[in-house]
Design an enzyme around this catalytic site. Structure first.
Site, mmCIF file in Angstrom:
data_model
loop_
_atom_site.group_PDB
_atom_site.id
_atom_site.type_symbol
_atom_site.label_atom_id
_atom_site.label_comp_id
_atom_site.label_asym_id
_atom_site.label_seq_id
_atom_site.Cartn_x
_atom_site.Cartn_y
_atom_site.Cartn_z
ATOM 1 N N GLY A 309 37.040 -8.417 16.284
ATOM 2 C CA GLY A 309 37.242 -6.806 16.445
ATOM 3 C C GLY A 309 36.994 -6.555 17.929
ATOM 4 N N SER A 310 36.810 -5.422 18.169
ATOM 5 C CA SER A 310 36.497 -4.838 19.673
ATOM 6 C C SER A 310 35.804 -5.567 20.543
ATOM 7 C CB SER A 310 36.585 -3.380 19.473
ATOM 8 O OG SER A 310 37.477 -2.561 18.910
ATOM 9 N N THR A 311 34.998 -6.418 20.142
ATOM 10 C CA THR A 311 33.960 -7.420 20.924
ATOM 11 C C THR A 311 35.026 -7.907 21.941
ATOM 12 O OG1 THR A 311 33.679 -9.149 19.470
ATOM 13 C CG2 THR A 311 31.985 -7.472 19.544
ATOM 14 N N LYS A 313 37.740 -7.286 23.235
ATOM 15 C CA LYS A 313 38.224 -6.390 24.255
ATOM 16 C C LYS A 313 37.461 -6.542 25.852
ATOM 17 C CE LYS A 313 39.728 -2.577 21.572
ATOM 18 N NZ LYS A 313 39.420 -1.156 20.924
#
Length: 586
Positions: A309-311, A313
């Site tokens: 997921g957004s980790t 990013k």
């Protein structure tokens, strides 16, 4: 010649043949007697020789039997001895695994007098004894049968008191894990013959112990302890925090890892469900292996891949900063959704306006993150993620390490979704390792579960980011920990920074809209980072404030770990104005 003389002469002639006949008869009798004596002596000699030969054969057989092992011992000789293993200790010398002297029960069925009596008496001492199977073994008329491995001394004493013929014991070595399931996925476990099957136990065998064992060089030998990087105190804290979150949030699984950003040492790692290495398998009521319990063998932190997921990013922004395509003052347009072919990329918490780079990180903008990735380009994007170890199999001591999943060919849509954590799956542990490089000055250090000093770590270090990029990422992590989604992981005085990641859970190759896989990638203390703490929680059904997002499920796990473990790790809290500044540049 007178008549008298003539008569005497005739008499003498008449008696001469009689005398000769008697003499002949006497000589014949003597010959017969001598023949019988000689025959008797010959027969006695033959009989004596036979007796001597028989005695010699019997004597030799007795000597052979005396020197030979019993049938059961011969059979046991074909089994590899349960060799000694080295103790395993934590970084402070606390015992994690050790050998115990045990005995195992066997039978020589050919010597069993009453199988029913033996089964009945053994069942009174040995719990859960299979009567039918044991009876079958005792009636098999074979030379040897195992009845039960690894008995306690008390059980042995009770069975000895029965005085059962055909029942014996063999000294063996068993493995004890004093902490039970506390560090099961790190330590692993051994089989009934004390051979490593998983975790560090298997690693130790691969380092030459198995060869020494085969050569019989480890029996009754005191081996040097193996010192791990694990801190047992922190390990216990991590497991409790993960177990509590899994229960409270009704999740399918959960896990966490604490990593030293300067040495690459894993201080603690837990993955639940887990198991007790003292009892690696359990049987159901019908005698079959409990599959639910066996699922606890699976280490989700190193041997499972997830879309993080957004980790992810964090790495995309670091890539843009390191490539010089952006800086902290750059503004990225996130006004409208992105249209890539038949796909539309939107923001979950859209601001519908241009965003600065800190805002991109804080608001976790998918649109802006994709634009940054496109500035760098597909080839450079793939090369950067490979450089940080996110796309290749992680090298560490644990045998259970999964290979990351990525598209065979990166197209524009693949690079776009990968930039914000979808379309690529990697292990949580290697995600934490890559994140350590974001905070420690740009140095990628292979993870280890063995105690490692600074000199050894420096030899293995690879510079993968510029120190300035690392300083910028510390700023972004700290900002999100203070004002963004990382606030639920914040611990006063210890300055936790990080990035949340909420991804749709992949079920049977498709995204499930009602299930999440959540993660929080954190570090502390952000003014001088020393540790990475990454938590995951799989398919939670609830969370803090009733919300299932990572900020309300994964972040609180990190908060609990840091609040309890930081003082034990020697991290001094810092309070007061300006406590979060300046952020150290290495």
């Amino acid at each position: 010649m007178t008549a008298l003389a003539s008569l005497q002469k005739r008499k003498s002639r008449r008696h001469l043949p009689m005398i000769g006949h008697r003499f002949a008869r006497r000589r014949t009798g003597q010959n017969r007697a001598f023949g019988r004596t000689r025959t008797t002596r010959r027969r006695l000699g033959i009989l004596l020789v036979c007796f001597l030969a028989a005695f010699l054969v019997i004597g030799l057989r007795l000597i052979e039997y005396g020197l030979a092992e019993p049938a059961s011992t011969k059979w046991l000789g074909t089994v590899s001895p349960a060799a000694s293993r080295p103790d395993i200790i934590d970084r402070h010398g606390k015992l994690l695994a050790t050998d115990l002297r045990l005995v195992s029960l066997y039978a020589e069925p050919r010597r069993i007098v009453d199988a029913d009596e033996v089964v009945e008496k053994l069942a009174a001492v040995i719990p859960n004894l299979d009567w039918q199977e044991t009876h079958r073994k005792l009636k098999s008329k074979t030379a040897f049968q195992w009845l039960r491995r690894h008995l306690t001394p008390r059980q042995q004493a009770k069975i000895l008191a029965f005085g059962l013929p055909g029942i014996g014991f063999r000294p063996e070595t068993g493995r004890l894990y004093p902490g039970g399931p506390t560090a099961s996925h790190i330590l692993g476990h051994v089989d009934i013959d004390n051979r490593g099957l998983a975790g560090m136990e298997r690693f130790i065998d691969r380092q030459g112990l198995a060869d020494l064992r085969a050569a019989g060089m480890t029996n009754d030998v005191q081996l040097e302890p193996v010192r791990l990087s694990i801190d047992l105190r922190v390990q216990n804290i991590v497991r409790i925090a993960v177990e509590r979150a899994m229960t409270n949030y009704q999740a399918q699984a959960a896990g966490a890892v604490v990593l030293d950003v300067h040495s690459g040492e894993v201080l603690a790692m837990a993955s639940l469900p887990d198991y007790d290495p003292n009892q690696p398998t359990r049987l159901t009521s019908d005698g079959k292996i409990d599959k639910v319990y066996k699922e606890g063998w699976f280490n989700r932190m190193s041997n499972a891949t997830f879309e993080m997921g957004s980790t992810i990013k964090s790495f995309t922004l670091a890539m843009g900063l390191d490539a010089g395509k952006i800086n902290l003052d750059s503004v990225i347009d996130a006004t409208h959704p992105l249209r890539l072919g038949r796909f539309t990329i939107k923001d979950f918490h859209g601001r519908n306006r241009p965003l600065t780079v800190p805002e991109v990180f804080r608001y976790s903008s998918n649109i802006a993150t994709v634009r940054i990735a496109e500035m760098v380009g597909i080839d450079a994007h793939q090369e950067f993620f490979t450089r940080l170890g996110l796309l290749t199999r992680m090298e560490t001591e644990l045998p259970e390490v999964a290979i990351p999943v990525q598209p065979s060919v990166w197209k524009r849509i693949n690079a776009a979704t990968i930039s914000y954590g979808h379309g690529m799956a990697t292990t949580p542990l290697q995600t934490a390792v890559a994140a350590a490089a974001l905070l420690n000055g740009g140095k990628l250090i292979p993870p280890t579960f063995l105690a490692r000093d600074g000199d050894e770590a420096s030899i293995l270090t690879a510079q993968v980011l510029s120190p300035q990029t690392s300083a910028d990422m510390r700023y972004l992590f700290n900002l999100n920990g203070v004002t963004g989604s990382g606030r639920n992981a914040q611990v006063p005085g210890f300055h936790v920074g990080g990035k949340t990641g909420t991804a749709d859970k992949v079920v049977n190759g498709k995204y499930a809209r009602d299930l999440n896989f959540n993660a929080f990638l954190g570090g502390f203390p952000m003014h001088e980072p020393r540790y990475i703490v990454l938590s995951i929680i799989d398919a939670p059904l609830s969370g803090e404030q009733g919300r299932r997002l990572a900020a309300f499920t994964a972040a609180p796990i990190v908060k609990e770990i840091v609040s309890r473990a930081a003082p034990l790790l020697g991290v001094q809290p810092v309070f007061g104005p300006g406590a979060h500044e300046p952020l150290v540049a290495y």
